[in-house]
Design a protein around this motif. Structure first.
Motif, PDB file in Angstrom:
ATOM      1  N   PHE A  16      31.306   7.791 -18.412  1.00 19.48           N
ATOM      2  CA  PHE A  16      29.931   6.736 -16.846  1.00 19.48           C
ATOM      3  C   PHE A  16      29.453   6.047 -17.555  1.00 19.48           C
ATOM      4  O   PHE A  16      29.536   4.903 -16.773  1.00 19.48           O
ATOM      5  CB  PHE A  16      29.848   8.260 -16.300  1.00 19.48           C
ATOM      6  N   THR A  17      28.653   6.146 -18.507  1.00 14.93           N
ATOM      7  CA  THR A  17      27.467   5.127 -18.836  1.00 14.93           C
ATOM      8  C   THR A  17      27.799   3.846 -19.222  1.00 14.93           C
ATOM      9  O   THR A  17      27.663   2.173 -18.997  1.00 14.93           O
ATOM     10  CB  THR A  17      26.146   5.373 -18.754  1.00 14.93           C
ATOM     11  N   ALA A  62      24.497   5.928 -23.615  1.00 12.33           N
ATOM     12  CA  ALA A  62      23.602   5.665 -22.183  1.00 12.33           C
ATOM     13  C   ALA A  62      23.235   4.633 -22.981  1.00 12.33           C
ATOM     14  O   ALA A  62      22.273   3.763 -22.193  1.00 12.33           O
ATOM     15  CB  ALA A  62      23.316   7.044 -22.405  1.00 12.33           C
ATOM     16  N   ALA A 106      25.221  12.741 -25.521  1.00 12.60           N
ATOM     17  CA  ALA A 106      24.572  12.589 -24.703  1.00 12.60           C
ATOM     18  C   ALA A 106      23.661  11.454 -23.983  1.00 12.60           C
ATOM     19  O   ALA A 106      23.488  11.473 -23.101  1.00 12.60           O
ATOM     20  CB  ALA A 106      23.727  14.630 -24.471  1.00 12.60           C
ATOM     21  N   TRP A 107      23.546  10.801 -24.902  1.00 12.38           N
ATOM     22  CA  TRP A 107      22.492   9.670 -25.034  1.00 12.38           C
ATOM     23  C   TRP A 107      22.984   8.403 -25.571  1.00 12.38           C
ATOM     24  O   TRP A 107      22.433   7.173 -25.307  1.00 12.38           O
ATOM     25  CB  TRP A 107      20.869  10.507 -25.274  1.00 12.38           C
ATOM     26  N   PRO A 136      29.950  17.663 -20.264  1.00  7.76           N
ATOM     27  CA  PRO A 136      29.119  16.953 -19.382  1.00  7.76           C
ATOM     28  C   PRO A 136      27.957  15.669 -19.971  1.00  7.76           C
ATOM     29  O   PRO A 136      28.173  14.963 -19.759  1.00  7.76           O
ATOM     30  CB  PRO A 136      27.996  17.775 -19.614  1.00  7.76           C
ATOM     31  N   ALA A 137      28.288  15.915 -21.213  1.00  7.16           N
ATOM     32  CA  ALA A 137      27.711  14.802 -22.307  1.00  7.16           C
ATOM     33  C   ALA A 137      29.142  13.922 -22.394  1.00  7.16           C
ATOM     34  O   ALA A 137      28.454  12.876 -22.360  1.00  7.16           O
ATOM     35  CB  ALA A 137      27.941  15.727 -24.263  1.00  7.16           C
ATOM     36  N   ARG A 197      37.802  20.169 -24.208  1.00 12.45           N
ATOM     37  CA  ARG A 197      36.634  19.694 -25.231  1.00 12.45           C
ATOM     38  C   ARG A 197      36.305  20.567 -26.105  1.00 12.45           C
ATOM     39  O   ARG A 197      35.160  20.407 -26.770  1.00 12.45           O
ATOM     40  CB  ARG A 197      36.375  21.709 -23.951  1.00 12.45           C
ATOM     41  N   PHE A 231      31.381  13.286 -20.526  1.00 16.91           N
ATOM     42  CA  PHE A 231      31.141  12.762 -18.731  1.00 16.91           C
ATOM     43  C   PHE A 231      29.685  11.367 -18.515  1.00 16.91           C
ATOM     44  O   PHE A 231      30.364  10.388 -18.365  1.00 16.91           O
ATOM     45  CB  PHE A 231      30.465  13.656 -17.546  1.00 16.91           C
ATOM     46  N   THR A 232      28.827  11.450 -18.987  1.00 11.65           N
ATOM     47  CA  THR A 232      27.532  10.795 -19.181  1.00 11.65           C
ATOM     48  C   THR A 232      28.193  10.108 -20.120  1.00 11.65           C
ATOM     49  O   THR A 232      27.568   8.425 -20.048  1.00 11.65           O
ATOM     50  CB  THR A 232      26.615  11.322 -19.739  1.00 11.65           C
ATOM     51  N   ARG A 248      32.173  24.155 -16.518  1.00 13.77           N
ATOM     52  CA  ARG A 248      31.315  23.139 -18.381  1.00 13.77           C
ATOM     53  C   ARG A 248      32.144  23.482 -19.580  1.00 13.77           C
ATOM     54  O   ARG A 248      32.233  22.988 -20.252  1.00 13.77           O
ATOM     55  CB  ARG A 248      29.652  23.895 -18.539  1.00 13.77           C
ATOM     56  N   ASP A 265      28.751  17.213 -28.960  1.00 17.64           N
ATOM     57  CA  ASP A 265      28.465  16.474 -27.760  1.00 17.64           C
ATOM     58  C   ASP A 265      26.447  16.433 -27.333  1.00 17.64           C
ATOM     59  O   ASP A 265      26.517  15.214 -26.516  1.00 17.64           O
ATOM     60  CB  ASP A 265      27.998  18.120 -26.770  1.00 17.64           C
ATOM     61  N   ARG A 266      25.699  16.695 -28.833  1.00 16.46           N
ATOM     62  CA  ARG A 266      24.401  15.977 -28.432  1.00 16.46           C
ATOM     63  C   ARG A 266      24.716  14.689 -28.366  1.00 16.46           C
ATOM     64  O   ARG A 266      24.024  13.958 -27.735  1.00 16.46           O
ATOM     65  CB  ARG A 266      23.552  16.443 -29.897  1.00 16.46           C
TER      66      ARG A 266
END
Lengths: 104, 154
Positions: free
Chosen positions: A14-15, A88, A84-85, A7-8, A73, A10-11, A2, A80-81
């Motif tokens: 990906f989405t 998506a 993350a969403w 991870p954010a 990174r 990637f999300t 990490r 990041d925050r």
């Protein structure tokens, strides 16, 4: 792991990638469940319906893995925050708008 | 064999729904320190952080199960729905397949933000990601149930 891959991010990738592939119906391979064939090109009607879903998953996973590993990174740490969403949620909205064709 | 796989897929989804719903309520409606114990407060008082890895593993297993039975839907149930002109039912199933994969993409961020659950600044992100995953799982469960029922009836 990490420390280097967000991870954010990637999300987010990906989405977004999945939504674009699904909406544009771009696929790197076709799966024919009737004959259980995987093909890079469209086959004849005799092979039955083709499925693109597996190709979208594989493509989105590879694109997100590679890009999130390539982007340092520290470049995205402050983002990041929201990463993350928000992408998506936008992907969900785009998919819902695209699929409304079934309800009109 | 298909029916066995479908049942396994459904059972995994039921466990996933339970775990995610507990987590959502414990996150959005945490239990006050002096709360009177009843069914509702007990439902919210789970150690939600402990559910995270289990939810991620269950989610992946449920999607794999769905991915295995999906061709049977395309070849069998979908054709029935097309013949009956039930486009809205096909539409909600299309949305289900997209939600399943978008949820899969959310998992790395979901696990990451739950791993840092003591960080209060991440609470909003944690809440949003958990609610989205829960909505996906609830939607997918009901749509799968409805489509299976329609296929069974007709």
């Amino acid at each position: 792991m990490r420390k280097w891959i967000s991870p954010a991010l990637f999300t987010a990738i990906f989405t977004a990638t999945y939504a674009v592939l699904a909406i544009k119906d771009w696929t790197i391979f076709f799966y024919y469940p009737l004959t259980q064939e995987v093909s890079r090109t469209r086959l004849t009607v005799k092979s039955g319906p083709s499925m693109h879903w597996y190709a979208w998953i594989v493509t989105a996973f590879v694109v997100a893995s590679v890009l999130s590993a390539l982007v340092p990174r520290r470049w995205t740490k402050s983002l990041d925050r929201p990463l993350a969403w928000i992408p998506a949620v936008l992907a969900i909205i785009a998919i819902l708008v695209f699929e409304k064709k079934w309800f009109v | 064999m298909t029916l066995t796989l479908l049942m396994a897929h459904v059972l995994l989804a039921v466990v996933l729904i339970g775990a995610l719903t507990h987590q959502v309520f414990s996150l959005w409606k945490p239990l006050p320190a002096q709360a009177h114990r009843n069914l509702w407060t007990s439902f919210r008082s789970v150690r939600s952080m402990a559910y995270t890895k289990g939810i991620a593993v269950l989610y992946v297993l449920t999607v794999i199960g769905g991915g295995i039975v999906y061709p049977f839907y395309v070849l069998d149930a979908k054709q029935t729905l097309v013949n009956m002109g039930l486009d809205p039912v096909i539409g909600v199933f299309e949305i289900k397949e997209h939600f399943a994969i978008l949820g899969l993409g959310l998992l790395p961020a979901y696990v990451y933000y739950w791993a840092n659950a003591e960080n209060a600044r991440d609470l909003l992100v944690r809440r949003i990601l958990t609610v989205i995953l829960a909505l996906f799982v609830w939607w997918n469960f009901w749509v799968g149930h409805i489509v299976t029922t329609i296929r069974g009836v007709f």
